[in-house]
Motif scaffolding. Structure first.
Motif, PDB file in Angstrom:
ATOM      1  N   GLU A  34      27.131  96.327  62.688  1.00  0.00           N
ATOM      2  CA  GLU A  34      27.645  96.948  63.607  1.00  0.00           C
ATOM      3  C   GLU A  34      27.209  96.569  65.087  1.00  0.00           C
ATOM      4  O   GLU A  34      27.985  96.580  66.048  1.00  0.00           O
ATOM      5  CB  GLU A  34      27.246  98.512  63.415  1.00  0.00           C
ATOM      6  CG  GLU A  34      27.965  98.986  62.197  1.00  0.00           C
ATOM      7  CD  GLU A  34      27.581 100.676  61.944  1.00  0.00           C
ATOM      8  OE1 GLU A  34      27.027 101.295  62.929  1.00  0.00           O
ATOM      9  OE2 GLU A  34      27.736 100.764  60.806  1.00  0.00           O
ATOM     10  N   ILE A  35      25.867  96.374  65.480  1.00  0.00           N
ATOM     11  CA  ILE A  35      25.389  95.824  66.471  1.00  0.00           C
ATOM     12  C   ILE A  35      25.929  94.445  66.971  1.00  0.00           C
ATOM     13  O   ILE A  35      26.410  94.705  68.227  1.00  0.00           O
ATOM     14  CB  ILE A  35      23.880  95.878  66.558  1.00  0.00           C
ATOM     15  CG1 ILE A  35      23.343  97.302  66.365  1.00  0.00           C
ATOM     16  CG2 ILE A  35      23.403  95.393  67.968  1.00  0.00           C
ATOM     17  CD1 ILE A  35      21.934  97.355  66.185  1.00  0.00           C
ATOM     18  N   LEU A  39      28.272  94.036  70.439  1.00  0.00           N
ATOM     19  CA  LEU A  39      28.042  92.904  71.278  1.00  0.00           C
ATOM     20  C   LEU A  39      29.186  92.286  71.735  1.00  0.00           C
ATOM     21  O   LEU A  39      29.711  91.846  72.723  1.00  0.00           O
ATOM     22  CB  LEU A  39      26.866  92.071  70.996  1.00  0.00           C
ATOM     23  CG  LEU A  39      25.493  92.808  70.809  1.00  0.00           C
ATOM     24  CD1 LEU A  39      24.492  92.045  70.221  1.00  0.00           C
ATOM     25  CD2 LEU A  39      25.190  93.168  72.223  1.00  0.00           C
ATOM     26  N   ARG A  40      29.984  91.812  70.693  1.00  0.00           N
ATOM     27  CA  ARG A  40      31.198  90.855  70.619  1.00  0.00           C
ATOM     28  C   ARG A  40      32.271  91.754  71.368  1.00  0.00           C
ATOM     29  O   ARG A  40      32.902  91.067  72.283  1.00  0.00           O
ATOM     30  CB  ARG A  40      31.614  90.410  69.418  1.00  0.00           C
ATOM     31  CG  ARG A  40      30.845  89.345  68.884  1.00  0.00           C
ATOM     32  CD  ARG A  40      31.498  88.701  67.435  1.00  0.00           C
ATOM     33  NE  ARG A  40      31.875  89.559  66.564  1.00  0.00           N
ATOM     34  CZ  ARG A  40      30.911  90.093  65.568  1.00  0.00           C
ATOM     35  NH1 ARG A  40      29.741  89.585  65.633  1.00  0.00           N
ATOM     36  NH2 ARG A  40      31.334  90.855  64.580  1.00  0.00           N
ATOM     37  N   GLN A  41      32.401  92.877  71.206  1.00  0.00           N
ATOM     38  CA  GLN A  41      33.463  93.568  71.776  1.00  0.00           C
ATOM     39  C   GLN A  41      33.171  93.755  73.055  1.00  0.00           C
ATOM     40  O   GLN A  41      34.181  94.085  73.926  1.00  0.00           O
ATOM     41  CB  GLN A  41      33.665  95.037  70.972  1.00  0.00           C
ATOM     42  CG  GLN A  41      34.238  95.012  69.634  1.00  0.00           C
ATOM     43  CD  GLN A  41      34.245  96.466  69.033  1.00  0.00           C
ATOM     44  OE1 GLN A  41      33.448  97.259  69.602  1.00  0.00           O
ATOM     45  NE2 GLN A  41      34.861  96.497  68.055  1.00  0.00           N
ATOM     46  N   ASN A  42      32.035  93.812  73.810  1.00  0.00           N
ATOM     47  CA  ASN A  42      31.717  93.761  74.943  1.00  0.00           C
ATOM     48  C   ASN A  42      31.429  92.506  75.667  1.00  0.00           C
ATOM     49  O   ASN A  42      30.900  92.345  76.877  1.00  0.00           O
ATOM     50  CB  ASN A  42      30.327  94.877  74.942  1.00  0.00           C
ATOM     51  CG  ASN A  42      30.883  96.386  74.787  1.00  0.00           C
ATOM     52  OD1 ASN A  42      31.463  96.711  75.796  1.00  0.00           O
ATOM     53  ND2 ASN A  42      30.404  96.772  73.668  1.00  0.00           N
ATOM     54  N   GLY A  43      32.078  91.254  74.868  1.00  0.00           N
ATOM     55  CA  GLY A  43      31.858  90.149  75.842  1.00  0.00           C
ATOM     56  C   GLY A  43      30.760  89.288  75.487  1.00  0.00           C
ATOM     57  O   GLY A  43      30.827  88.124  76.223  1.00  0.00           O
ATOM     58  N   PHE A  44      29.841  89.746  74.759  1.00  0.00           N
ATOM     59  CA  PHE A  44      28.707  88.766  74.641  1.00  0.00           C
ATOM     60  C   PHE A  44      28.876  87.954  73.488  1.00  0.00           C
ATOM     61  O   PHE A  44      29.944  88.310  72.468  1.00  0.00           O
ATOM     62  CB  PHE A  44      27.340  89.735  73.932  1.00  0.00           C
ATOM     63  CG  PHE A  44      26.755  90.765  75.034  1.00  0.00           C
ATOM     64  CD1 PHE A  44      25.807  90.318  75.670  1.00  0.00           C
ATOM     65  CD2 PHE A  44      27.362  91.686  75.156  1.00  0.00           C
ATOM     66  CE1 PHE A  44      25.027  91.124  76.767  1.00  0.00           C
ATOM     67  CE2 PHE A  44      26.674  92.900  76.068  1.00  0.00           C
ATOM     68  CZ  PHE A  44      25.468  92.239  76.820  1.00  0.00           C
ATOM     69  N   PRO A  45      28.339  86.604  73.627  1.00  0.00           N
ATOM     70  CA  PRO A  45      28.761  85.773  72.535  1.00  0.00           C
ATOM     71  C   PRO A  45      28.054  86.033  71.298  1.00  0.00           C
ATOM     72  O   PRO A  45      27.131  86.910  71.192  1.00  0.00           O
ATOM     73  CB  PRO A  45      27.938  84.325  73.080  1.00  0.00           C
ATOM     74  CG  PRO A  45      26.986  84.752  74.060  1.00  0.00           C
ATOM     75  CD  PRO A  45      27.253  86.084  74.510  1.00  0.00           C
ATOM     76  N   PRO A  46      28.706  85.626  70.252  1.00  0.00           N
ATOM     77  CA  PRO A  46      28.270  85.824  68.756  1.00  0.00           C
ATOM     78  C   PRO A  46      26.588  85.495  68.608  1.00  0.00           C
ATOM     79  O   PRO A  46      26.280  84.521  69.282  1.00  0.00           O
ATOM     80  CB  PRO A  46      28.999  85.054  67.918  1.00  0.00           C
ATOM     81  CG  PRO A  46      30.113  84.559  68.591  1.00  0.00           C
ATOM     82  CD  PRO A  46      29.797  84.585  70.216  1.00  0.00           C
TER      83      PRO A  46
END
Length: 98
Positions: A34-35, A39-46
């Protein structure tokens, strides 16, 4: 270390120790799925490093500690059989050197 931390008995024990009244399986799901997805959905790299997951695990369980101290706590709360099972290859290599 994460494999040990994600063991059901270990995660349940650590959650109880930290007074986090959540089933260990929920913690594992939050940290591994989930976290990182949020993060990915908000543009953070994997997330690509184990220490990133260790930090998430520590935050979710309110352990507020560094990865080395986290490892120490996990090891201290893991039974010998599970330690031997997870580190069998390392144990065998050390024994071969003796």
């Amino acid at each position: 270390m994460l494999q040990l931390a994600f063991n059901q008995d270990v995660v349940d024990h650590l959650a109880q120790r930290q007074k986090v009244d959540v089933n260990g399986q929920i913690i594992i799901q939050k940290v591994t799925q989930e976290i990182p997805m949020l993060l990915r959905q908000n543009g953070f790299p994997p997330l690509s490093e184990a220490k990133d997951y260790v930090r998430l695990y520590a935050a979710v369980t309110r352990m507020h500690t560094s990865p080395p101290v986290f490892a120490e706590v996990v090891l201290a709360n893991t039974d010998d059989h599970l330690l031997q099972q997870n580190f069998a290859s390392i144990i065998a290599a050390i024994e071969a050197l003796q």
